[in-house]
Design an enzyme around this catalytic site. Structure first.
Site, PDB file in Angstrom:
ATOM      1  N   ARG A 234       0.852  -1.184   0.000  1.00  0.00           N
ATOM      2  CA  ARG A 234       0.000   0.000   0.000  1.00  0.00           C
ATOM      3  C   ARG A 234       0.890   1.237   0.000  1.00  0.00           C
ATOM      4  O   ARG A 234       1.871   1.328   0.718  1.00  0.00           O
ATOM      5  CB  ARG A 234      -0.920   0.027   1.226  1.00  0.00           C
ATOM      6  CG  ARG A 234      -2.235  -0.725   1.053  1.00  0.00           C
ATOM      7  CD  ARG A 234      -3.142  -0.040   0.043  1.00  0.00           C
ATOM      8  NE  ARG A 234      -4.471  -0.614  -0.032  1.00  0.00           N
ATOM      9  CZ  ARG A 234      -4.864  -1.557  -0.872  1.00  0.00           C
ATOM     10  NH1 ARG A 234      -3.981  -2.072  -1.711  1.00  0.00           N
ATOM     11  NH2 ARG A 234      -6.099  -1.991  -0.883  1.00  0.00           N
ATOM     12  N   GLU A 263      -3.116   7.293  -4.224  1.00  0.00           N
ATOM     13  CA  GLU A 263      -4.284   6.464  -4.538  1.00  0.00           C
ATOM     14  C   GLU A 263      -4.985   5.918  -3.305  1.00  0.00           C
ATOM     15  O   GLU A 263      -5.952   5.162  -3.437  1.00  0.00           O
ATOM     16  CB  GLU A 263      -3.883   5.318  -5.462  1.00  0.00           C
ATOM     17  CG  GLU A 263      -2.856   4.372  -4.892  1.00  0.00           C
ATOM     18  CD  GLU A 263      -2.528   3.221  -5.845  1.00  0.00           C
ATOM     19  OE1 GLU A 263      -3.341   2.924  -6.731  1.00  0.00           O
ATOM     20  OE2 GLU A 263      -1.459   2.622  -5.673  1.00  0.00           O
ATOM     21  N   HIS A 290       0.212  -0.064 -10.193  1.00  0.00           N
ATOM     22  CA  HIS A 290      -0.664  -0.908  -9.371  1.00  0.00           C
ATOM     23  C   HIS A 290      -1.150  -2.130 -10.161  1.00  0.00           C
ATOM     24  O   HIS A 290      -2.354  -2.350 -10.344  1.00  0.00           O
ATOM     25  CB  HIS A 290      -1.863  -0.124  -8.838  1.00  0.00           C
ATOM     26  CG  HIS A 290      -2.422  -0.714  -7.576  1.00  0.00           C
ATOM     27  ND1 HIS A 290      -2.855   0.039  -6.520  1.00  0.00           N
ATOM     28  CD2 HIS A 290      -2.614  -2.010  -7.195  1.00  0.00           C
ATOM     29  CE1 HIS A 290      -3.308  -0.745  -5.552  1.00  0.00           C
ATOM     30  NE2 HIS A 290      -3.163  -2.002  -5.939  1.00  0.00           N
ATOM     31  N   ILE A 291      -0.189  -2.928 -10.598  1.00  0.00           N
ATOM     32  CA  ILE A 291      -0.499  -4.113 -11.412  1.00  0.00           C
ATOM     33  C   ILE A 291      -0.206  -5.405 -10.649  1.00  0.00           C
ATOM     34  O   ILE A 291      -0.046  -6.459 -11.254  1.00  0.00           O
ATOM     35  CB  ILE A 291       0.281  -4.095 -12.744  1.00  0.00           C
ATOM     36  CG1 ILE A 291       1.797  -3.981 -12.505  1.00  0.00           C
ATOM     37  CG2 ILE A 291      -0.217  -2.955 -13.630  1.00  0.00           C
ATOM     38  CD1 ILE A 291       2.629  -4.133 -13.764  1.00  0.00           C
TER      39      ILE A 291
END
Length: 337
Positions: A234, A263, A290-291
């Protein structure tokens, strides 16, 4: 004839996901790659009984007050810090997550980030694209995983998966978790000692009030000079400005991340963008959008799991991925102990 309940899907989904609601619910779904704005989601959810939420959504008290018919929020997520679960419980809303499907692909990407960062893969690729390739040169000497000490901060499902994947690399693994643990081949250590010992620190923590900003200037200062930091977990676990400062000073050897502070929608005062120093040309960073779970088959399973949770809750069942016990009397029963 009773009208089917309305379910809102806030991001583009696979056709199989929409098909899972046939005969069970009416569906309003985002057909575009870009997410709806917060206000657009609220507008579509005012009459909805179910919501499939994604990372781009912030489901707070104000949101829930404006969507009084909601009975279930099925998050296509493992971490759910963007959903006010307490407020949902007070309103009799079931919240569900997908607890385990994201673990393996996230751990797999973490290893990829470690290798790409330590071995200067982006710089090598950029150099070839800019100047061509004339053959080997004594350049871009980096850090390998073999014979390194890798420190894992957070030894839950993701941390353990990372450790398992690392087992064939010939590295020493030290790990910290708030809960005591024993694992073959893993040295349990304090948070401070993990930072002190590791050549590569990788994060596997959820985002909570206690972990927000955990890797700040003080924590980075405890890391070995030239150590690498990898964050597939995160964004707000890390103070990105402090990372940029440490890269500029040379104390930190590199930073790789798949997640970013900007995000974490539910966090008050979050930055509006990634620190520009992390994205400038030549920065010792590897950044991916963010994959972590972006494997086709995995994403399909995640959506179908969330869809199943929503349909089960609407049918009065307690889904396997439920994370709360709604306190207001509804058609959805409370979780059993």
């Amino acid at each position: 004839m009773t009208e089917l309940p309305l379910v809102v899907l806030t991001n583009r989904v696979f056709p199989q996901t929409r098909a899972a609601f046939e005969g069970v619910a009416r569906v309003v779904a985002n057909e575009q790659s870009e997410p709806w704005s917060h206000d657009q989601v609220i507008e579509r959810c005012r009459e909805a009984a179910g919501l499939m939420a994604f990372m781009t959504d912030c489901v707070d008290r104000d949101f829930l007050d404006q969507c009084p018919n909601l009975k279930v929020i099925g998050a296509a997520l493992k971490g759910y810090d963007n959903i006010d679960v307490e407020a949902a419980s007070e309103r009799g809303i079931q919240v569900t997550i997908v607890p385990d499907l994201l673990t393996e692909p996230t751990a797999e990407l973490a290893i990829g980030l470690m290798i790409a960062l330590g071995r200067h893969v982006p710089a090598g690729d950029a150099g070839i694209r800019a100047s061509g390739f004339a053959g080997w040169r004594p350049q871009l000497y980096g850090t390998g995983i073999r014979n390194s000490t890798v420190g894992i901060v957070g030894f839950g499902l993701v941390g353990r998966a990372i450790a398992r994947l690392l087992s064939g690399f010939g590295c020493r693994i030290v790990a910290f978790d708030a809960n005591p643990f024993e694992a073959p081949g893993i040295e349990a250590a304090s948070f401070e000692n993990v930072l002190k010992l590791a050549d590569i620190v990788v994060l596997g923590l959820p985002l909570t009030e206690a972990t927000t900003g955990l890797i700040d200037a003080e924590a980075i200062g405890r890391m070995r000079h030239g150590a690498l930091l990898v964050n597939p977990a995160r964004g707000s676990l890390v103070d990105e400005a402090a990372v940029a400062d440490a890269l500029d000073s040379g104390h930190l050897g590199g930073y790789a991340a798949d997640v970013f502070e900007c995000e974490d929608w539910a966090r008050p005062g979050r930055p509006g963008a990634i620190d520009a120093r992390l994205t400038r040309p030549g920065a010792r960073t590897v950044l991916t959008p963010h994959i972590g779970s972006a494997v086709m088959s995995v994403r399909r399973e995640i959506e179908l799991s969330a869809a199943t949770s929503i349909t089960e809750a609407l049918a009065g069942k307690v889904p396997a991925g439920a994370v709360n016990r709604p306190t207001r009397q509804t058609s959805i029963p409370a979780l059993t102990k």
